[in-house]
Enzyme design. Structure first.
Site, mmCIF file in Angstrom:
data_model
loop_
_atom_site.group_PDB
_atom_site.id
_atom_site.type_symbol
_atom_site.label_atom_id
_atom_site.label_comp_id
_atom_site.label_asym_id
_atom_site.label_seq_id
_atom_site.Cartn_x
_atom_site.Cartn_y
_atom_site.Cartn_z
ATOM 1 N N MET A 1 0.747 -1.137 0.034
ATOM 2 C CA MET A 1 -0.113 -0.001 -0.074
ATOM 3 C C MET A 1 0.941 1.233 0.090
ATOM 4 O O MET A 1 1.370 1.503 1.142
ATOM 5 C CB MET A 1 -0.890 0.090 1.276
ATOM 6 N N THR A 2 0.878 1.926 -1.198
ATOM 7 C CA THR A 2 2.046 2.905 -1.227
ATOM 8 C C THR A 2 1.718 3.981 -0.509
ATOM 9 O O THR A 2 2.525 4.974 0.039
ATOM 10 C CB THR A 2 2.245 3.299 -2.755
ATOM 11 N N CYS A 3 0.540 4.511 -0.184
ATOM 12 C CA CYS A 3 0.138 5.847 0.536
ATOM 13 C C CYS A 3 0.556 5.464 2.043
ATOM 14 O O CYS A 3 1.050 6.371 2.668
ATOM 15 C CB CYS A 3 -1.487 5.748 0.557
ATOM 16 N N ALA A 4 0.940 4.201 2.461
ATOM 17 C CA ALA A 4 1.314 4.109 3.855
ATOM 18 C C ALA A 4 2.829 3.386 3.933
ATOM 19 O O ALA A 4 3.246 3.146 5.011
ATOM 20 C CB ALA A 4 0.203 3.107 4.741
#
Length: 1579
Positions: A1544-1547
């Site tokens: 999960m790139t956002c996190a």
């Protein structure tokens, strides 16, 4: 491939176990939210799935609670994108629902009264035998209370219910009746808060306490705790007297955590109102409370801490009670909590309160002092001071409000641990402390070893007056109570003499008297040791100056020159705003009265008398004799300084340069030998010798001391100046001793930095405002601002006849608006000849680069108001403006629209500004700045002139300042007391105006006009652009030229420039040697340049001062800080650390909402950067892009939003991913598109195997090992190889927009620009021939070798005049120039003709110089100038590019592109989080870390791209990655070895299956990071 290896959004956050909702209590649905227990309770999260983009689906292997947490967060984020219409609709529905509810409650309340009467009758009539009737009535009562409102009850009804409920609460025979009765009491207090008093009067509190002291039923006890918590809010004293504290604490360990929180909330309510007498009820609870401090629940510990803090406050005047607190272990537990290494962390107010409690304990109890010394409290306090002082990116060592700041409390505690004078505290207490320390000298010695060095460092780092006095008080006590032998050992590793000399530069009498006391004590105990030291460091001269200032008027070392100012002085009582003398600032006497604190303890002549006593007793006449009292080193330096000055004067009249150069070399060598010698040189000796001014005078060839420098003299001296730098640089950049570790240049810089810290007196002006308030500023733009406004009355000068009176009386003025902006507002109203308002606005728009809606802040000055100062309500207006302007407008289009605006609209919007010419000057004066690109961007004509002059109290104000700065600066110059904060904003300031009669012309502008002549001195190929720019007549407008600070700053600036151009200087020496025949081989031209890091020039004290100013609440713009901040930043940015400059840049360019938030006390990550911190309070906008047309999408994005201050987030077409990760990947893809071949933008490596035809396909990236640099285009060429130059210009403009927007939003780019690109395009500095090597090493070296041949030709023609010999010397590597078959075409670009005409003539020996000049010019100037201007034009549409000129080339790369190296192997474990099934010792984690260590550079980039969305880490590396890189276990439905990792790139969240082997993991990981790119889907 399905979903394998695809990026997936997943949860990263988890709730601790204690964050779940309590299920053991039956909480009433409408329970008050004021309860601290309710605040910390979250509803359970049951949503099993989380995804981006609002779609269902996807597995979730992490805990469901985490999913709910992140999903909720994303919901909040998405709500930000809702339209205004939907918000209005929701508001309308809400109002409608409220009306319905109100009508329902009105009807319901009338019926509730009859229900209560009926229930009361049933409870009264029922006898003890009728159990069922009582239960039914109580059940109905609870139901009615659950849904009724306060209006449904009356005091009469409650007074009737209370005794009945209390009676049934005591009915031990039936637990159900007790439970319902107590629950009814709880609900009653919740619905009708006034019922607490009635219940208390009828004995409810003792009844509830009785149930808790003898628990029979757990549910009843829990309900009792809830009821007591409600009652204690309004009846704390009654609860205390009834023994409620012990009742709720008696069996607290048997309850769950949530119930324990309820119990502690009751104790907190009681302790908030403790009585001054009758201490027994709460003192009995101290042992239990101290034990609860060991609990692991943070909320519980904080509540306990609050209770103990309140108890200590109440008994602080009772020594016996304080001793009892110590016996029960309070000190041990509090000390454990304030330790930075403690496992339990508490909030900042609690943390400060605990330190304050220790202060009170140490002030009134010798037991507490002994316990604290035995616990080695000094080590803990040292760590706190180190955390605040040494890390400029963290909280300040200086106070924010002077009352509750942690550092102030730490200093109070240190003061309290040491005895005070008998007059300040209880005599017996002082004697007991003295006796303890006398019997334990080792403890005092240990205390001093920890504390003394850090105190010296705190004061030396620019601490304000309050903190400085506190530190000096502790040092004074430490010196006084230490024995001579211990004191000598303690001071052995510190330079206390130099420290005291710096303290004596301050004006404040309290500081001076305590410094004199320290001097006297040291001379009493160790006179033999410190007599010579005080002479060497100038302490005796400072003491003598207190008595006879006229005798020290000739001293260069400053005496009594320091200032540190606070608008709202730290000596103010926090609550009553009573001005307190410094005598009481750290007074820990609990019996001091406010009336006593208003009287200063320092007598009028005490400073003079003590100084006189010291001089009479210890200072002989010989010590102060100007000849005999000076040290040998000082006398030597003085003599060489005089010799050097005389040589400079002689050289300006005598043209025998050879003889003078030899003498110069010898003198400089002697000076450097002394400075770099084994004998130490004090700051006093270094400054007093005058060596700094002599060196500056030498380097400037005598021009430094001249008032004015004309173009002719500047031109004639430029060659000499460069020779001086060559000679001096050669000495400084070579090791004087074979065994020496440091370069002489480094040693000189260190001495200059120490000297600067000693003599500079730049004031720190702090507001200490607790919070900002919104206000409306009529002047200059008529808008709401988020800070106070000044009240101003504009009055016309009496003799002025050409202007009208301003008749509008007192107006509110934005304090951070420039006088230029105020002039623009006032001129239209007072000028006799009224200007057309529309025309005025149009003229103003011409002064702005870019669209009208772009309102940049000025880095070089503080004059402009800006939209970011507006209240939060302006955000919605801004959003509406965005909707109205769906397409971006160019500067021309914006100007056209502006013509259609009315004057009132333009003024009220605050979107136009008048750019001051003077504001552009500061940045342009930095060494090497290209003058022609930094000229003031003002309209020629009337608007470029100052029309009005302003006066405040008879003194003319500087137009460069904001009105706030002008008021403060005038007080500083007058050496008046700074107006307290309240008075500053409350009083009316009268500004007198009159018409200006002369144009705005300054020395700096005059120099700029003449710089075009000076810039052409010598050949373009020879001179570095730095030299013409060092002759700025006024380095700092407000700085006294006679101050040694002036000389030190100039020399530091010269040395910093020398360090930048050291390659140029050393290479020129080699070229001269080649020309003279000293060396014959062209290969010997190569030089090895010593490395001197830029951070050598950073001044920690000035950096800390700037940090203090930027932390101030009024620092909403650079206009809210003193003038020196912007002046030093513009002229001497190298003095400030990189992190401080980053904060200043964001404040100046984007405003306060995009400055990184302060780090918390316990934040040990040390991260200087947060990729999401720039979002701040700015609105956000989602933008849909197409992967197949990345550049087109980028162009459309910039067209719509480049000019708007919004944060852009990307969503890909036909993909569900959105947020930080996809946005970062978008910028990465855009960067890669710009690097593709076939665009005609960059110099390419055409020596590779790829042919030009294959390059045209655009499928490959430009090969540029030295970084990207613009490809030269001839002005005569429109199309080349199918590429149109107009398209290239558009691409560069788009690139500028993308780079600027990425900086604004905090996105990391993957653009390998060359060093020369940053220098030319962004910093605006001219390139020389030496710079070509940085992007084309082969071409650059050949050109330099050609230039060496040209120089040899000149030398031979001048000296020898022998043509035959000349022909031999002009062979290039044994080949004639003519045989090289070169023609006048730019190398590598056959369509770029260097000369006009179709026939390209061949290069010969005769025209070689012309050829080299043309190649260099085409490569670095004319061939790329249009591309450079296009990039800047695009960049300036987002924010002014000049704000970046405070950085170096390497820092710009770090700022734009993050870290070049991905990670160090030894930091992986420290900066990666392992969770959800994995720990640091898990076998898969160990395998992963080993694999990551084995990754090559490209594999590291691919891994980062896969996990974060960008192939490079932000500035600071892994440590600054936010959120932290997290590795969790991926639970696979089948065999783990068959599954792929997902992210999960956002996190920054990597889900890794537990593979069976390291080899299998590496195979799957490499497959995922290679094939899993290019889309965002659910996995």
């Amino acid at each position: 491939m399905g979903n394998r290896g695809q990026k997936r959004p997943e949860s990263v956050e988890e709730f601790p176990a204690d964050k779940r909702a309590c299920s053991s209590l039956e909480f009433r649905p409408s329970s008050s939210s004021n309860s601290p227990v309710q605040t910390h309770m979250n509803s359970p999260n049951s949503a099993p799935d989380f995804h981006e983009g609002g779609q269902d689906g996807g597995e979730m292997d992490s805990s469901s609670s985490a999913s709910g947490s992140v999903r909720s967060e994303e919901g909040e984020k998405d709500s930000a994108y809702g339209s205004c219409d939907s918000d209005d609709l929701a508001d309308g529905e809400l109002r409608f629902n409220r009306d319905i509810l109100r009508d329902f409650q009105r009807r319901r309340s009338s019926g509730d009264h009859s229900k209560f009467k009926k229930i009361l009758a049933s409870l009264t009539e029922a006898d003890e035998v009728d159990v069922s009737g009582v239960l039914a009535a109580l059940t109905e009562l609870c139901e009615v209370l659950s849904f009724c409102t306060e209006s449904s009850l009356s005091s009469l009804t409650v007074d009737s219910l209370a005794p009945v409920l209390v009676k049934h609460a005591k009915q031990e025979s039936n637990p159900d009746i007790m439970l319902l009765a107590i629950r009814a009491i709880t609900y009653l207090c919740d619905v009708f808060p006034r019922s607490s008093g009635l219940l208390s009067r009828h004995g409810a509190i003792p009844a509830l306490c009785e149930r808790l002291l003898a628990i029979e039923y757990l549910d009843v006890a829990e309900q009792c705790l809830q009821a007591l918590e409600k009652i204690s809010r309004d009846q704390p004293l009654a609860c205390l007297q009834s023994g409620a504290i012990m009742a709720v604490l008696n069996y607290i360990d048997f309850f769950s955590t949530s119930v324990q929180r309820v119990a502690l909330s009751t104790v907190v309510n009681i302790c908030n109102k403790l009585p001054s007498e009758c201490t027994e009820p709460f003192m009995l609870a101290v042992p239990s409370l101290c034990n609860l401090l060991q609990n692991e629940d943070r909320q519980l510990v904080e509540n306990v801490a609050i209770c103990l803090i309140k108890i200590v406050e109440r008994v602080c005047t009772l020594p016996e009670m304080l001793n009892d607190l110590c016996v029960h272990g309070l000190i041990q537990q509090a000390t454990r909590l304030i330790d930075l290494n403690s496992r339990t962390t508490v909030s900042q107010p609690i943390y400060t309160g605990l330190i304050g409690s220790l202060v009170k304990l140490a002030s009134g109890s010798v037991v507490a002092v002994r316990t604290l010394f035995e616990l080695n409290i000094s080590s803990i306090l040292k760590d706190i001071l180190c955390t605040y002082d040494l890390s400029h990116g963290m909280a300040s060592v200086n106070t924010v409000d002077g009352h509750c700041n942690q550092v102030c409390e730490v200093l109070k505690l240190l003061n309290a641990l040491l005895p005070a004078s008998a007059g300040d505290q209880d005599v017996q207490m002082v004697l007991d402390k003295e006796s303890f320390l006398a019997n334990q000298p080792d403890l005092l010695q240990k205390f001093g070893n920890y504390i003394l060095p850090i105190l010296l460092q705190v004061v030396g780092s620019g601490a304000n007056l309050y903190v400085c006095y506190g530190c000096l008080s502790i040092i004074n006590k430490l010196v006084y109570f230490s024995k001579s032998d211990n004191l000598l050992e303690l001071l052995n590793n510190t330079n206390i003499s130099s420290f005291l000399a710096g303290v004596f530069t301050r004006k404040e009498q309290h500081v001076l008297i305590i410094a004199l006391q320290i001097v006297e004590t040291l001379l009493q105990k160790l006179s033999d040791t410190f007599l010579n030291s005080f002479v060497k460091e100038g302490v005796f001269f400072a003491v003598d100056a207190l008595l006879t200032p006229e005798n020290c008027s000739q001293l260069k070392f400053p005496v009594l020159s320091g200032t540190h100012i606070s608008i709202d002085t730290n000596q103010k009582h926090a609550a009553k705003e009573v001005s307190r003398c410094l005598c009481y600032a750290f007074d820990t006497d609990q019996f001091s009265l406010v009336s006593e604190m208003e009287t200063c303890k320092v007598e009028k002549d005490s400073v003079h008398n003590l100084a006189k006593h010291i001089r009479a007793k210890y200072m002989t006449t010989e010590l102060l004799n100007s000849d005999r009292g000076l040290t040998d080193v000082l006398q030597k330096l003085r003599s060489f300084s005089t010799v050097l000055t005389d040589l400079v004067d002689a050289s300006m009249h005598d043209h025998n340069s050879t003889q003078h150069e030899e003498k110069f070399y010898f003198t400089l060598h002697q000076i450097i030998t002394i400075l770099n010698g084994k004998e130490t040189i004090s700051n006093f000796e270094f400054i007093e010798s005058g060596i700094v001014k002599s060196l500056v005078n030498y380097l400037s060839n005598g021009l430094y001391i001249r008032e004015k420098v004309g173009s002719y003299s500047l031109s004639s001296h430029c060659d000499n100046v460069e020779k001086r730098f060559e000679v001096f640089g050669g000495l400084l950049l070579s090791l004087s001793e074979p065994f020496s570790e440091n370069l002489p240049l480094s040693v000189l810089i260190q001495k200059l930095q120490h000297a600067l810290s000693s003599v500079e007196n730049f004031p720190v002006i702090l507001s200490h405002a607790s919070k900002q308030r919104n206000s409306f500023a009529t002047v200059p733009n008529g808008r709401c601002v988020s800070h106070p406004c000044l009240k101003v009355r504009f009055t016309k000068e009496e003799a002025e006849t050409s202007l009208y009176d301003y008749s509008e009386g007192i107006v509110t003025v934005d304090p951070f608006s420039s006088l230029d902006a105020i002039e623009g507002f006032l001129w239209r109203k007072v000028s006799i000849k009224r200007n057309d308002p529309t025309k005025s606005v149009f003229q103003a728009s011409n002064e702005i680069k870019g669209p009208i809606f772009q309102i940049p802040l000025e880095a070089g000055c503080q004059g402009k108001s800006h939209d970011l100062m507006e209240s939060e309500s302006m955000s919605s207006e801004f959003s509406e403006m965005q909707e109205d302007k769906d397409s971006s407008q160019s500067a021309t289009e914006s100007t056209r629209n502006l013509r259609e605006m009315t004057s009132s609209e333009a003024t009220s919007s605050g979107e136009t500004h008048t750019v001051s010419a003077e504001k552009e000057l500061h940045v342009s004066l930095e060494p090497g700045v290209k003058m022609k690109t930094q000229s003031p961007e003002r309209c020629s004509g009337e608007d470029a002139l100052v029309k009005l002059l302003f006066y405040l109290e008879g003194k003319q104000l500087n137009h460069d300042l904001t009105i706030y700065q002008a008021i403060i600066q005038q007080q500083i110059e007058a050496e008046d007391e700074i107006i307290p904060s309240g008075k500053l904003w409350g009083q009316v300031h009268t500004l007198t105006y009159r018409a200006a009669v002369e144009p705005k012309q300054t020395h700096s502008q005059e120099y700029l006009q003449n710089s075009s002549v000076s810039a052409k001195v010598g050949t373009f190929l020879q001179h570095a652009p730095f030299f013409p720019n060092i002759f700025v007549p006024e380095l700092l407008a407000e700085l006294d030229k006679s101050s040694p600070t002036y000389d030190i700053l100039f020399l530091l600036r010269s040395l910093e420039g020398m360090n930048k151009i050291k390659y140029h200087l050393m290479f020129r020496q080699r070229m001269n040697a080649f020309a003279e025949g000293t060396i014959d081989n062209l290969d010997d031209l190569k030089v090895a340049v010593p490395v001197l890091p830029e951070n050598e020039f950073v001044d920690s004290k000035l950096t800390e001062k700037l940090e203090q100013q930027m932390r101030d609440p009024l620092a909403v713009s650079v206009g809210g800080m003193p003038l020196w901040c912007s002046q030093l930043m513009a002229l001497y940015p190298f003095l400030f650390g990189f992190e401080a400059r980053c904060k200043y840049f964001r404040l100046a360019a984007f405003g306060p909402f995009q400055v990184q938030p302060h780090s918390s006390l316990h934040n040990t990550s040390g991260a200087p950067s947060d990729r999401r911190h720039t979002a701040g309070a700015l609105p956000r906008k989602k933008f849909l892009v197409c992967r197949d047309r990345i550049l087109d999408s980028a162009a459309q994005m910039m067209k719509l939003h480049a000019c708007h201050k919004i944060v852009l987030e990307v969503e890909y077409s036909e993909e569900v991913g959105t947020g930080l990760g996809p946005t970062l990947e978008f910028y990465t893809l855009v960067c890669h598109e710009f690097q593709k071949t076939g665009l005609g933008m960059w110099r390419g490596d055409y020596t590779s195997s790829a042919s030009w035809e294959s390059l045209q396909t655009g499928s490959e990236m430009v090969v540029s090992p030295s970084g990207l640099f613009p490809r030269p285009w001839s002005s005569t060429i429109i199309t080349s190889n199918g590429i149109e130059f107009s398209v290239v210009i558009k691409q560069f403009m788009l690139l500028g927009q993308v780079v600027a927007k990425a900086l604004q939003d905090g996105r990391v780019l993957d653009l390998p620009f060359s060093k020369a690109f940053y220098k030319l395009v962004i910093l605006g500095q001219e390139l020389t021939m030496c710079d070509i090597q940085s992007f084309d090493p082969e071409l650059g070296m050949v050109l330099l070798e050609f230039q060496a041949l040209i120089n040899r030709k000149r030398y031979i023609e001048t000296v020898c005049g022998e043509k035959s010999k000349f022909d031999i010397d002009m062979r290039y590597r044994n080949t004639n120039i003519e045989d090289l078959s070169l023609n006048f075409v730019l190398p590598g670009y056959s369509d770029y003709a260097l000369t006009s005409g179709s026939d390209h003539k061949m290069v010969t020996t005769a025209n070689l110089e012309d050829y080299v000049s043309l190649v260099v010019d085409a490569t670095t100037n004319t061939g790329i100038s249009r591309q450079v201007e296009a990039f800047r034009s695009g960049f300036n549409q987002v924010f002014p590019i000049k704000h970046l000129q405070i950085f170096t080339e390497a820092e710009l790369e770090k700022l734009l592109c993050g870290e070049r190296d991905s990670w160090a192997c030894n930091e992986l474990l420290d900066h990666i989080k392992f969770d959800h099934g994995y720990t640091a010792s898990s076998p898969p984690v160990i395998d992963l870390l080993e694999i990551m260590k084995e990754f090559g550079h490209e594999q590291q980039r691919a891994f980062l791209q896969f996990v974060t969305g960008a192939p490079r880490l932000p500035p600071g590396g892994l440590a600054s990655l936010n959120p932290k890189l997290t590795i969790v276990q991926k639970h696979c439905s089948k065999w783990a070895d068959a599954d792929l990792p997902s992210v999960m790139t956002c996190a920054n969240y990597l889900k890794l299956p537990a593979y069976s082997s390291k080899e299998r993991m590496k195979e799957k990981l490499l497959y995922a990071i290679t094939e899993g790119q290019g889309s965002f889907h659910l996995s």
